[in-house]
Design a protein around this motif. Structure first.
Motif, PDB file in Angstrom:
ATOM      1  N   PRO A  36      29.124  33.676  45.400  1.00  0.00           N
ATOM      2  CA  PRO A  36      29.916  34.907  45.515  1.00  0.00           C
ATOM      3  C   PRO A  36      29.065  36.129  45.141  1.00  0.00           C
ATOM      4  N   HIS A  38      30.312  39.116  44.117  1.00  0.00           N
ATOM      5  CA  HIS A  38      30.909  39.983  43.114  1.00  0.00           C
ATOM      6  C   HIS A  38      30.930  39.281  41.758  1.00  0.00           C
ATOM      7  N   ARG A  39      30.857  40.096  40.723  1.00  0.00           N
ATOM      8  CA  ARG A  39      30.938  39.556  39.372  1.00  0.00           C
ATOM      9  C   ARG A  39      32.363  39.699  38.872  1.00  0.00           C
ATOM     10  N   PRO A  40      32.840  38.738  38.117  1.00  0.00           N
ATOM     11  CA  PRO A  40      34.184  38.902  37.566  1.00  0.00           C
ATOM     12  C   PRO A  40      34.206  40.036  36.548  1.00  0.00           C
ATOM     13  N   LEU A  41      35.307  40.736  36.497  1.00  0.00           N
ATOM     14  CA  LEU A  41      35.437  41.842  35.566  1.00  0.00           C
ATOM     15  C   LEU A  41      35.546  41.306  34.142  1.00  0.00           C
ATOM     16  N   LYS A  43      37.284  42.421  31.757  1.00  0.00           N
ATOM     17  CA  LYS A  43      38.621  42.569  31.206  1.00  0.00           C
ATOM     18  C   LYS A  43      39.634  42.569  32.342  1.00  0.00           C
ATOM     19  N   ALA A  44      40.862  42.463  31.982  1.00  0.00           N
ATOM     20  CA  ALA A  44      41.925  42.414  32.982  1.00  0.00           C
ATOM     21  C   ALA A  44      42.010  43.744  33.729  1.00  0.00           C
TER      22      ALA A  44
END
Length: 62
Positions: A36, A38-41, A43-44
């Motif tokens: 993938p 994109h990097r996960p954020l 924080k929410a």
């Protein structure tokens, strides 16, 4: 091969047209990166309403 993998919903596609779109889709799928992009954020992406300030000015961009 009793059921087709690609179905034309509207209009009539000739076998050559279906073959061309299949080739394009397979080429795009093969060229896509395996990981993938994109990097996960960290924080929410949402905030709890009880932690929000009571009023924001209508001209503020937040």
């Amino acid at each position: 091969m009793s059921t087709p993998d690609i179905r034309v919903e509207k209009g009539h596609a000739e076998p050559e047209e279906v073959a061309a779109i299949t080739a394009v889709l397979l080429a795009r799928a093969a060229a896509a990166p395996a990981t993938p992009t994109h990097r996960p954020l960290p924080k929410a992406g949402w905030r709890r309403l009880e932690r929000e300030g009571g009023f924001r000015a209508p001209h503020s961009w937040h």
